[in-house]
Write a protein that holds these residues in place. Structure first.
Motif, PDB file in Angstrom:
ATOM      1  N   THR A   4       0.867  -1.163  -0.021  1.00 32.17           N
ATOM      2  CA  THR A   4       0.012  -0.049   0.041  1.00 32.17           C
ATOM      3  C   THR A   4       0.815   1.288  -0.135  1.00 32.17           C
ATOM      4  O   THR A   4       2.124   0.948   0.245  1.00 32.17           O
ATOM      5  CB  THR A   4      -1.011   0.011   1.406  1.00 32.17           C
ATOM      6  OG1 THR A   4      -0.149   0.190   2.412  1.00 32.17           O
ATOM      7  CG2 THR A   4      -1.696  -1.380   1.592  1.00 32.17           C
ATOM      8  N   ASP A  29       1.326   3.546   2.001  1.00 29.07           N
ATOM      9  CA  ASP A  29       1.760   3.940   3.624  1.00 29.07           C
ATOM     10  C   ASP A  29       3.234   3.678   3.704  1.00 29.07           C
ATOM     11  O   ASP A  29       3.758   2.413   3.270  1.00 29.07           O
ATOM     12  CB  ASP A  29       1.079   2.922   4.517  1.00 29.07           C
ATOM     13  CG  ASP A  29       1.448   3.371   6.071  1.00 29.07           C
ATOM     14  OD1 ASP A  29       0.607   4.270   6.464  1.00 29.07           O
ATOM     15  OD2 ASP A  29       2.296   2.571   6.586  1.00 29.07           O
ATOM     16  N   ASN A  57      -1.510  -1.720  -3.891  1.00 32.01           N
ATOM     17  CA  ASN A  57      -2.910  -2.071  -3.075  1.00 32.01           C
ATOM     18  C   ASN A  57      -3.237  -0.790  -2.392  1.00 32.01           C
ATOM     19  O   ASN A  57      -2.710   0.186  -2.127  1.00 32.01           O
ATOM     20  CB  ASN A  57      -2.798  -3.199  -2.389  1.00 32.01           C
ATOM     21  CG  ASN A  57      -4.247  -3.784  -1.979  1.00 32.01           C
ATOM     22  OD1 ASN A  57      -4.924  -3.630  -2.645  1.00 32.01           O
ATOM     23  ND2 ASN A  57      -4.151  -4.434  -0.850  1.00 32.01           N
ATOM     24  N   MET A  58      -4.725  -0.556  -2.788  1.00 38.69           N
ATOM     25  CA  MET A  58      -5.537   0.401  -2.095  1.00 38.69           C
ATOM     26  C   MET A  58      -5.008   1.798  -2.412  1.00 38.69           C
ATOM     27  O   MET A  58      -4.654   2.679  -1.494  1.00 38.69           O
ATOM     28  CB  MET A  58      -5.294   0.246  -0.497  1.00 38.69           C
ATOM     29  CG  MET A  58      -5.877  -1.350  -0.026  1.00 38.69           C
ATOM     30  SD  MET A  58      -5.819  -1.502   1.830  1.00 38.69           S
ATOM     31  CE  MET A  58      -7.040  -0.386   2.296  1.00 38.69           C
ATOM     32  N   HIS A  70      -2.228  -2.425 -10.284  1.00 35.67           N
ATOM     33  CA  HIS A  70      -2.668  -2.065  -9.162  1.00 35.67           C
ATOM     34  C   HIS A  70      -4.235  -2.131  -8.729  1.00 35.67           C
ATOM     35  O   HIS A  70      -4.908  -2.575  -9.677  1.00 35.67           O
ATOM     36  CB  HIS A  70      -2.539  -0.435  -9.064  1.00 35.67           C
ATOM     37  CG  HIS A  70      -3.557   0.372  -9.929  1.00 35.67           C
ATOM     38  ND1 HIS A  70      -3.384   0.339 -11.426  1.00 35.67           N
ATOM     39  CD2 HIS A  70      -4.703   1.006  -9.947  1.00 35.67           C
ATOM     40  CE1 HIS A  70      -4.356   1.009 -11.986  1.00 35.67           C
ATOM     41  NE2 HIS A  70      -5.264   1.298 -10.922  1.00 35.67           N
ATOM     42  N   LYS A  86      -8.585   1.252  -3.710  1.00 32.97           N
ATOM     43  CA  LYS A  86      -9.236   0.954  -2.340  1.00 32.97           C
ATOM     44  C   LYS A  86     -10.693   1.182  -2.602  1.00 32.97           C
ATOM     45  O   LYS A  86     -11.446   1.991  -3.453  1.00 32.97           O
ATOM     46  CB  LYS A  86      -9.057   2.161  -1.435  1.00 32.97           C
ATOM     47  CG  LYS A  86      -9.290   1.902  -0.016  1.00 32.97           C
ATOM     48  CD  LYS A  86      -8.838   3.000   0.744  1.00 32.97           C
ATOM     49  CE  LYS A  86      -9.399   2.827   2.277  1.00 32.97           C
ATOM     50  NZ  LYS A  86      -8.598   3.833   3.175  1.00 32.97           N
TER      51      LYS A  86
END
Length: 248
Positions: free
Chosen positions: A125, A127, A155-156, A187, A190
């Motif tokens: 992700t 993050d 992801n997301m 990808h 979300k």
């Protein structure tokens, strides 16, 4: 992702089995809506063989369930992991695609599986801590010796632009500091469709096939078919297990 990717590959005509290799905290059987009679715990403790632990999931997908809340499985000794992976090699001889859904992290329960695959997809992700963890995993795999190809799935994310930025950021570090290449495999946005499908214990690609996240998995399956499966000549990749373990 592992479960839904397995469903999509099965729909495309590839005999596919997904193994819940998140040893000790498995959950794929819950998301697939099935109750397995036997799990990897039974396989590793000699109370079942590989045929007994293979369940039928959605769209005839093969599913091997892990143990949930089983500390003995989560802390499996190396020699038992060796036995487990060698038993799973039997599945590779009768299916087209074998997917391992591992736990996060760099423990032996993770890296031993990834070390014997044709392709390891790192799912990350945006993050910062997730990016750092992903780099740590790739670094660990490189340090343990040659393995299969390394790919990334963002992801997301909000969309393609953020996903591409995420890939370039991680791939640049991998190339600069590890002298290795990371392949981009697309990808997933979300999407609340994931949570809605989980509540129904149904893969989201079946529950909401037209959702944006489902379209992302469908594109990933298409890419894998083009870039790996069609050109792949059969060779028991799990046989590399012997070379891997010979170093210990």
């Amino acid at each position: 992702l592992a479960l839904n990717l397995g469903v999509e590959l099965q729909k495309r005509g590839y005999r596919t089995v997904v193994v819940d290799a998140d040893l000790g905290t498995a959950n794929l059987h819950i998301l697939a809506g099935i109750t397995p009679a036997k799990t990897l715990y039974d396989l590793t403790h000699g109370t079942a063989d590989i045929v007994d632990v293979l369940c039928e999931g959605p769209r005839n997908l093969g599913l091997v369930a892990g143990g949930s809340g089983v500390c003995q499985l989560a802390n499996l000794p190396r020699h038992r992991r060796f036995f487990l992976i060698s038993e799973l090699e039997k599945l590779e001889k009768c299916v087209d695609v074998l997917i391992f859904d591992t736990a996060p992290g760099i423990a032996g329960n993770v890296t031993d599986f990834l070390q014997v695959t044709d392709l390891s997809l790192v799912v990350v992700t945006p993050d910062l801590t997730a990016i750092t963890d992903a780099y740590g995993l790739i670094k660990t795999l490189q340090a343990e010796g040659p393995s299969g190809r390394l790919g990334l799935v963002a992801n997301m994310v909000r969309g393609a632009k953020q996903a591409e930025s995420l890939f370039q950021r991680l791939a640049g570090c991998v190339h600069r500091f590890l002298d290795s290449d990371l392949e981009y495999f697309g990808h997933l946005v979300k999407d609340q469709a994931v949570a809605r499908a989980a509540d129904k214990r149904t893969p989201f690609t079946l529950y909401e096939p037209n959702s944006r996240v489902s379209k992302g998995v469908q594109k990933l399956a298409e890419d894998l078919e083009t870039r790996l499966l069609r050109a792949h000549k059969y060779e028991s990749s799990l046989s590399r297990l012997w070379d891997h373990w010979a170093r210990f």
